[in-house]
Scaffold this motif. Sequence first.
Motif, PDB file in Angstrom:
ATOM      1  N   GLN A   1      -4.485  10.385  15.862  1.00 52.22           N
ATOM      2  CA  GLN A   1      -4.684   9.030  16.381  1.00 52.22           C
ATOM      3  C   GLN A   1      -3.352   8.446  16.865  1.00 52.22           C
ATOM      4  O   GLN A   1      -3.274   7.859  17.951  1.00 52.22           O
ATOM      5  N   LEU A   2      -2.302   8.608  16.080  1.00 50.60           N
ATOM      6  CA  LEU A   2      -0.989   8.099  16.449  1.00 50.60           C
ATOM      7  C   LEU A   2      -0.466   8.801  17.700  1.00 50.60           C
ATOM      8  O   LEU A   2      -0.003   8.149  18.636  1.00 50.60           O
ATOM      9  N   PHE A   3      -0.559  10.123  17.731  1.00 47.56           N
ATOM     10  CA  PHE A   3      -0.038  10.865  18.880  1.00 47.56           C
ATOM     11  C   PHE A   3      -0.800  10.529  20.152  1.00 47.56           C
ATOM     12  O   PHE A   3      -0.203  10.406  21.224  1.00 47.56           O
ATOM     13  N   ASP A   4      -2.105  10.364  20.054  1.00 49.86           N
ATOM     14  CA  ASP A   4      -2.890   9.960  21.229  1.00 49.86           C
ATOM     15  C   ASP A   4      -2.415   8.605  21.744  1.00 49.86           C
ATOM     16  O   ASP A   4      -2.258   8.400  22.947  1.00 49.86           O
ATOM     17  N   ARG A   5      -2.189   7.681  20.826  1.00 56.95           N
ATOM     18  CA  ARG A   5      -1.740   6.354  21.230  1.00 56.95           C
ATOM     19  C   ARG A   5      -0.322   6.397  21.804  1.00 56.95           C
ATOM     20  O   ARG A   5      -0.014   5.724  22.788  1.00 56.95           O
TER      21      ARG A   5
ATOM     22  N   PHE B   1      -1.197   0.371  12.087  1.00 59.23           N
ATOM     23  CA  PHE B   1      -1.749   0.719  13.396  1.00 59.23           C
ATOM     24  C   PHE B   1      -2.455  -0.487  14.010  1.00 59.23           C
ATOM     25  O   PHE B   1      -2.293  -0.773  15.202  1.00 59.23           O
ATOM     26  N   MET B   2      -3.230  -1.209  13.199  1.00 66.17           N
ATOM     27  CA  MET B   2      -3.920  -2.409  13.670  1.00 66.17           C
ATOM     28  C   MET B   2      -2.911  -3.451  14.142  1.00 66.17           C
ATOM     29  O   MET B   2      -3.079  -4.074  15.192  1.00 66.17           O
ATOM     30  N   MET B   3      -1.832  -3.616  13.390  1.00 68.38           N
ATOM     31  CA  MET B   3      -0.801  -4.579  13.770  1.00 68.38           C
ATOM     32  C   MET B   3      -0.165  -4.198  15.109  1.00 68.38           C
ATOM     33  O   MET B   3       0.071  -5.061  15.957  1.00 68.38           O
ATOM     34  N   GLU B   4       0.096  -2.924  15.299  1.00 70.10           N
ATOM     35  CA  GLU B   4       0.709  -2.473  16.547  1.00 70.10           C
ATOM     36  C   GLU B   4      -0.215  -2.669  17.740  1.00 70.10           C
ATOM     37  O   GLU B   4       0.220  -3.049  18.813  1.00 70.10           O
ATOM     38  N   GLN B   5      -1.491  -2.414  17.544  1.00 66.29           N
ATOM     39  CA  GLN B   5      -2.433  -2.588  18.643  1.00 66.29           C
ATOM     40  C   GLN B   5      -2.543  -4.054  19.051  1.00 66.29           C
ATOM     41  O   GLN B   5      -2.811  -4.354  20.202  1.00 66.29           O
ATOM     42  N   ALA B   6      -2.330  -4.951  18.111  1.00 68.07           N
ATOM     43  CA  ALA B   6      -2.405  -6.385  18.404  1.00 68.07           C
ATOM     44  C   ALA B   6      -1.120  -6.896  19.051  1.00 68.07           C
ATOM     45  O   ALA B   6      -1.109  -7.967  19.647  1.00 68.07           O
ATOM     46  N   ASN B   7      -0.055  -6.124  18.961  1.00 72.12           N
ATOM     47  CA  ASN B   7       1.244  -6.520  19.489  1.00 72.12           C
ATOM     48  C   ASN B   7       1.329  -6.183  20.980  1.00 72.12           C
ATOM     49  O   ASN B   7       0.896  -5.119  21.407  1.00 72.12           O
ATOM     50  N   THR B   8       1.916  -7.071  21.759  1.00 76.16           N
ATOM     51  CA  THR B   8       2.030  -6.817  23.196  1.00 76.16           C
ATOM     52  C   THR B   8       3.167  -5.855  23.522  1.00 76.16           C
ATOM     53  O   THR B   8       3.183  -5.257  24.589  1.00 76.16           O
ATOM     54  N   ASP B   9       4.118  -5.699  22.619  1.00 79.25           N
ATOM     55  CA  ASP B   9       5.247  -4.798  22.839  1.00 79.25           C
ATOM     56  C   ASP B   9       5.320  -3.796  21.690  1.00 79.25           C
ATOM     57  O   ASP B   9       6.263  -3.784  20.908  1.00 79.25           O
ATOM     58  N   SER B  10       4.318  -2.960  21.579  1.00 77.13           N
ATOM     59  CA  SER B  10       4.187  -2.044  20.450  1.00 77.13           C
ATOM     60  C   SER B  10       5.210  -0.922  20.514  1.00 77.13           C
ATOM     61  O   SER B  10       5.447  -0.341  21.567  1.00 77.13           O
TER      62      SER B  10
ATOM     63  N   ALA C   1       0.840  -1.201   0.000  1.00 78.31           N
ATOM     64  CA  ALA C   1       0.000   0.000   0.000  1.00 78.31           C
ATOM     65  C   ALA C   1       0.875   1.251   0.000  1.00 78.31           C
ATOM     66  O   ALA C   1       0.603   2.211  -0.731  1.00 78.31           O
ATOM     67  N   LEU C   2       1.927   1.249   0.815  1.00 79.21           N
ATOM     68  CA  LEU C   2       2.847   2.387   0.827  1.00 79.21           C
ATOM     69  C   LEU C   2       3.496   2.585  -0.538  1.00 79.21           C
ATOM     70  O   LEU C   2       3.636   3.719  -1.004  1.00 79.21           O
ATOM     71  N   ALA C   3       3.883   1.499  -1.154  1.00 80.60           N
ATOM     72  CA  ALA C   3       4.577   1.569  -2.440  1.00 80.60           C
ATOM     73  C   ALA C   3       3.735   2.217  -3.530  1.00 80.60           C
ATOM     74  O   ALA C   3       4.275   2.870  -4.429  1.00 80.60           O
ATOM     75  N   ILE C   4       2.433   2.056  -3.439  1.00 79.44           N
ATOM     76  CA  ILE C   4       1.568   2.659  -4.463  1.00 79.44           C
ATOM     77  C   ILE C   4       0.936   3.978  -3.998  1.00 79.44           C
ATOM     78  O   ILE C   4       0.070   4.520  -4.663  1.00 79.44           O
ATOM     79  N   GLY C   5       1.362   4.449  -2.811  1.00 80.82           N
ATOM     80  CA  GLY C   5       0.864   5.731  -2.321  1.00 80.82           C
ATOM     81  C   GLY C   5      -0.456   5.657  -1.584  1.00 80.82           C
ATOM     82  O   GLY C   5      -1.088   6.688  -1.355  1.00 80.82           O
ATOM     83  N   ALA C   6      -0.880   4.472  -1.208  1.00 82.16           N
ATOM     84  CA  ALA C   6      -2.126   4.307  -0.448  1.00 82.16           C
ATOM     85  C   ALA C   6      -1.809   4.446   1.043  1.00 82.16           C
ATOM     86  O   ALA C   6      -1.903   3.485   1.820  1.00 82.16           O
ATOM     87  N   ASN C   7      -1.418   5.656   1.418  1.00 85.14           N
ATOM     88  CA  ASN C   7      -0.964   5.913   2.785  1.00 85.14           C
ATOM     89  C   ASN C   7      -2.052   5.661   3.822  1.00 85.14           C
ATOM     90  O   ASN C   7      -1.771   5.175   4.916  1.00 85.14           O
ATOM     91  N   TYR C   8      -3.267   6.023   3.500  1.00 85.39           N
ATOM     92  CA  TYR C   8      -4.373   5.838   4.443  1.00 85.39           C
ATOM     93  C   TYR C   8      -4.498   4.356   4.810  1.00 85.39           C
ATOM     94  O   TYR C   8      -4.562   3.999   5.982  1.00 85.39           O
ATOM     95  N   GLN C   9      -4.510   3.501   3.810  1.00 87.53           N
ATOM     96  CA  GLN C   9      -4.654   2.068   4.035  1.00 87.53           C
ATOM     97  C   GLN C   9      -3.432   1.497   4.754  1.00 87.53           C
ATOM     98  O   GLN C   9      -3.558   0.668   5.651  1.00 87.53           O
ATOM     99  N   ALA C  10      -2.252   1.950   4.363  1.00 88.65           N
ATOM    100  CA  ALA C  10      -1.024   1.463   4.999  1.00 88.65           C
ATOM    101  C   ALA C  10      -1.028   1.791   6.488  1.00 88.65           C
ATOM    102  O   ALA C  10      -0.717   0.936   7.325  1.00 88.65           O
TER     103      ALA C  10
END
Length: 117
Positions: A55-59, A25-34, A11-20
Amino acid sequence: MDEDFKVAQQALAIGANYQAFEIFFMMEQANTDSNFINCCRMAMRGQLCSEHQTQLFDRLEHEVKMNNGRATYNYALVLERLGGQNQKVIELLHKAQLLGVPEAEGSLNKLIYTGNL
């Protein structure tokens, strides 16, 4: 998780930043050591919309309160790159140092002595 990472990278490679961002973010939330490294990299490259940056700064603020050293360090790097918040960056780097992030001390010293990372 590896498949999600590949999809986010594509997604990043094609410029789909929103999706990336959503995937990272979903992957990080699922990780115990984000550490939110991929989301932070996107923020430093200016690839986040204002909604995602908030959203990132709040997290990251939450992770700082939870004494997550890596996330604290990454947050400091993002804020330093975005500029204008040197006092907060210094505080975050100091906290990351106290939480055992080895590169935080060097970054803190460099920021204090040179004014940038």
